[in-house]
Scaffold this active site. Structure first.
Site, mmCIF file in Angstrom:
data_model
loop_
_atom_site.group_PDB
_atom_site.id
_atom_site.type_symbol
_atom_site.label_atom_id
_atom_site.label_comp_id
_atom_site.label_asym_id
_atom_site.label_seq_id
_atom_site.Cartn_x
_atom_site.Cartn_y
_atom_site.Cartn_z
ATOM 1 N N SER A 1 77.883 40.391 74.848
ATOM 2 C CA SER A 1 77.575 41.487 73.957
ATOM 3 C C SER A 1 76.495 42.421 74.476
ATOM 4 O O SER A 1 76.377 43.529 73.977
ATOM 5 C CB SER A 1 77.156 40.941 72.593
ATOM 6 O OG SER A 1 75.929 40.244 72.694
ATOM 7 N N LYS B 1 68.320 46.136 73.784
ATOM 8 C CA LYS B 1 69.562 46.000 73.021
ATOM 9 C C LYS B 1 69.291 46.466 71.587
ATOM 10 O O LYS B 1 68.287 46.059 70.980
ATOM 11 C CB LYS B 1 69.971 44.519 73.053
ATOM 12 C CG LYS B 1 71.393 44.218 72.635
ATOM 13 C CD LYS B 1 71.707 42.730 72.884
ATOM 14 C CE LYS B 1 73.130 42.363 72.483
ATOM 15 N NZ LYS B 1 73.415 40.927 72.712
ATOM 16 N N SER C 1 76.294 36.265 76.243
ATOM 17 C CA SER C 1 76.050 37.698 76.024
ATOM 18 C C SER C 1 75.028 38.340 76.943
ATOM 19 O O SER C 1 74.939 39.564 77.007
ATOM 20 C CB SER C 1 75.652 37.935 74.568
ATOM 21 O OG SER C 1 76.771 37.814 73.731
#
Lengths: 571, 571
Positions: A210, A134, A234
């Protein structure tokens, strides 16, 4: 592609960042010729690999488990470089299909692969394994930039993260960095820099957020093990939306990035949350030093064993000797000596799940019961999950969102709708005085204690406490874009700081998952979710479930998942 | 004695509370006739028991270890009632000598003792053992009041505490409640309600604080096991000042008292901090919900084994099933398989300890070395303990002290000098914005990480990490009243959240502990402490040392204490 200049407009800066990204992807060799542009792609992207990758690339990226791949790499039956190139190309294809990348680490990954191939002996628990990451987590090394999806932070230099240093030392290959939404606080993935990431099963649905860049990428098998982060769902929401595995360990506490293992910096934006099992030292996002609630990184992966591998390797380096926010405890696998006792949460008392979710619960509960497990109901209406959300949503933004709104304003980028949703549209969010903050922390702790005591009471009858709760990871399958406006099914476990894993169960089947026309929604959120559903809209989207354990029982959650999947007839 | 009325002045309310206390002590039978009043007592109170207690009372309160006493009680060779009456009378004598009690539980303790004596079989790990308790912790049962030393809270009803419920279930006898200072944030014990508690070895010196009622009582053997609490040294400083044992486990986190195991209340003053090993659920003091730094309860006792007994019993009830702020971990004794490696902190880089403290360090370090341990120096000047204090002192009062100052103002009681010292005279204390709070938490976490990394580096040379730090628990022996204005030697370990135990070593000997006339103080605090010392002033006062372990190594600290005392020639 020009350079980044302070005086540029936010659009120019965002365009610059995209050009950087595109240039990194353009390095792919052989080229991926003939992939349609987004406007001309079919709804689902699952057929693309077969059409654009070589059989050998398909073999490498699809036909091995992580364990098998690691074995072949360790035995030198596969070259790290060949594996890396296969995943690089597949990741580039996933990007074309879902818009999931912020950067393809083409040169870096191949150089790293060649370096590993040159070792006289393979070494490290992750030797040669490609891992996707990420974006806001940063990276190893010195020449990395990390925007954390804020235009204001585009081009910002970043140091190494402790967790990624551990994986690096264990021989992995970092090869792709993935998208996250503005503020990293949506359950979808849209930013003013990279636009929207879509679901590989249906581009009209979100890949979640996310960590939705990771989920889209891994959902395409453009990666088989990635690193996400979870503060309200997330990891679990995006993993669930693409039918992969995800795990949120406990728990939240913040430490700064100045303790990057190879670099000291006083850059305050470069300070990151950390939690009790896995370190976030070296990550970048807003809210450093906020103690109320914070995120934790964890695995997102195509198979269950990837969860345990991630945790084991992350903790084997004893990161607590460097990061004082971590629990002093290595990964300690749990083994059930009798079938687990499972409580099924059919709904959370606020929002009724969509029919495919209820069907998934029923199917898995039945399988567990048939496998000899005790299965009871987790009736949580009296526990008032809405109250939990009221506390949690306020604790996300004890500054009223001032810091992130300031970062957005700094560049002039627009506030996206789901940012407005999670800050402006939550009636609980405001800048708190210290005493208001204390009061809210008291309420949070009271809420946690009430929940803990309810769980303990499950032992009252037969002296057998519930081991895990089986529950939805969302009200349904992946939602249409912009509709992820109910966080309760994941965020509740962040409030409580309970570990939770998601796993794939089924797909939406319009024949089975018909809408109940007689249902009367209980409240406006329930109505919003009810109205959203039609079987056709979600047809063939993956449906996943969630296993939740008591605080600090991370290992038990993964052990329960083994038992549950065994009951489902999986190995 | 009249009743408590809202319209009374603070003096009237305080007088009422003292009258209540005195009435509880007046119940003592046989009476303690002939004890001089405070003005006519000798400097030390150590000879009083011999003069005013019976030989049998002396035997019971002095001649048994806790282990032995428990054995005799369990074997019914001693009646619980006889033991209880002996400690009740000795506690009343300690009160006359040191002003250490807020209440003698005469009726309650005897009733409890008779109840236990009536059991057909003894049961519980603490069967019949008298335990004394710090007043603000509350108690078991329904008819308890707790002021936490605020006049505004005099007469305030209070529920049961989780920890005390555990001890109660294990068969103990609560018999005396002890004093603490205004705000419970002095390293001495003075309040507008009960005045000043003095040191049993020298009434011109403090018994320390904030658990200074406990230390004075236990220093007189008016109790052999008591419960203190520590947020900046409040167990360790008073224990050290009277030459007893004390232990602060880790770590601080707050939960409210509404989870009293037998009562729910929405009274916000009745919400208390909790920490990672031992629960404070049900305690009362200011600052509920404050997460930055908070206190933890722990044992104060006449012997080393009392520390481990307390921890074992406190955790055996699995309190984490009720209180979600606790670590899920029973007490797990640690055993050294080779002699521990010990680092000696000769000073903290800010304030030079008094000569008797340095002598104690030298004597114990020499003994350890002679016993075959590796003993190295803990040179912490580069670690900047003053910086640690600047962070910690601000984090004690993120509201600028508003809440406690408001409570003081509410009754009109005066702000005592050491309250002023810890709030008004700390340049760091102010009401923080949320962002300032975050920044300070980042600095705290950075500081903790720096310290952790320094400790880890002790393994760099010989791959042998330091096991514990041996250091002063104060700059010297017990200080003259009002002079406890340097917290660094204890509070530093609260900032770092490291476990620490104190143990008695020697006494001030004017012949050995001469002042160094050539020393030049390094700063104003150092000068204040240097100027305070003259051998005569502290003559014969106990001198103790402190053993500190890494975060979460509670058990190792107590194991190291065993090894160190063995090296000192103790059993």
């Amino acid at each position: 592609m020009g350079s980044l200049v302070y005086s540029q407009t936010w659009e120019e800066k965002a365009a610059w960042a995209r050009a950087q990204r595109d240039a990194s992807i353009a390095k792919v060799e052989p080229k991926l010729d003939g992939v349609p542009d987004a406007a001309n792609l079919t709804l689902g992207s699952q057929d693309l690999p077969q059409a654009f990758l070589t059989p050998r690339e398909i073999e490498i990226t699809e036909q091995y488990t992580i364990t098998k791949l690691l074995k072949l790499l360790r035995e030198r039956k596969l070259k790290v470089e060949e594996v890396t190139r296969a995943f690089l190309r597949r990741a580039a294809l996933a990007q074309a299909a879902t818009n999931c990348l912020t950067e393809l680490l083409w040169d870096e990954a191949i150089e790293r692969a060649q370096h590993l191939d040159a070792f006289p002996e393979p070494r490290g628990a992750l030797f040669g394994l490609p891992i996707s990451t990420k974006e806001h987590h940063g990276m190893v090394g010195e020449n990395v930039t990390t925007s954390a999806s804020f235009v204001a932070w585009i081009g910002k230099k970043h140091g190494s993260s402790l967790l990624y240093g551990t994986f690096w030392n264990e021989g992995c290959v970092f090869f792709a960095r993935t998208t996250q939404p503005q503020t990293i606080m949506h359950l979808e993935t849209e930013s003013n820099i990279y636009g929207r990431t879509v679901n590989p099963y249906n581009r009209e649905l979100t890949s979640g957020g996310s960590s939705g860049g990771e989920s889209a990428l891994i959902g395409m098998r453009g990666s088989i093990l990635g690193v996400g982060g979870d503060i309200g769902g997330s990891i679990r929401c995006p993993a669930a939306h693409v039918g992969i595995y995800g795990f949120k360990s406990v728990r939240s506490h913040r430490v700064p990035a100045m303790f990057c293992y190879n670099q000291l910096t006083s850059d305050s934006s470069n300070r990151r949350p950390s939690m009790k099992r896995v370190s976030t030292t070296g990550f970048r996002n807003a809210g450093a030093g906020k103690e109320t609630i914070s995120g934790c990184p964890g695995p997102m992966t195509v198979e269950r064993d990837g969860l345990e591998l991630f945790m084991k390797v992350a903790l084997s380096a004893k990161p607590w000797r460097v990061d004082p926010a971590l629990t002093v405890k290595e990964w300690t696998p749990y083994k059930f000596t009798r079938p687990p006792k499972i409580a099924v949460q059919w709904w959370d008392g606020v929002v009724r799940p969509h029919p495919p979710m209820t069907r998934a619960l029923r199917e898995v509960a039945d399988a567990c019961r048939e496998a000899g497990m005790e299965v009871v109901d987790w009736d949580c209406e009296a526990l008032d999950h809405q109250k939990g959300w009221d506390i949690l949503s306020a604790l996300y933004w004890p500054d009223g969102g001032k810091e992130v709104l300031g970062l957005i304003k700094e560049s002039g980028e627009p506030i996206l709708p789901l940012t407005k949703f999670i800050i402006h549209e939550q009636p609980t969010v405001k800048e708190l005085t210290q005493h208001e903050l204390w009061q809210l922390c008291v309420e949070r702790d009271e809420y946690r204690a009430r929940y803990a005591q309810a769980w303990s009471r499950t032992a009252d009858g037969d002296h057998r406490e519930v081991d895990v709760i089986l529950c939805p990871p969302s009200f349904g399958a992946a939602t249409p874009h912009g509709q992820s406006r109910y966080w309760g099914y994941t965020a509740h476990w962040n409030l409580l700081d309970y570990p939770a894993a998601v796993f794939p169960v089924t797909k939406v089947d319009p024949a089975l998952d018909v809408k109940d026309p007689s249902y009367t929604p209980k409240n406006s959120q329930d109505k919003f979710v009810y109205d959203m559903y039609s079987p056709e809209r979600f047809s063939n989207a993956p449906v996943s479930l969630q296993v939740v354990g008591r605080r600090q029982e991370d290992e038990k959650v993964l052990a329960a998942l083994v038992e549950i999947e065994r009951a489902m007839g999986r190995a």
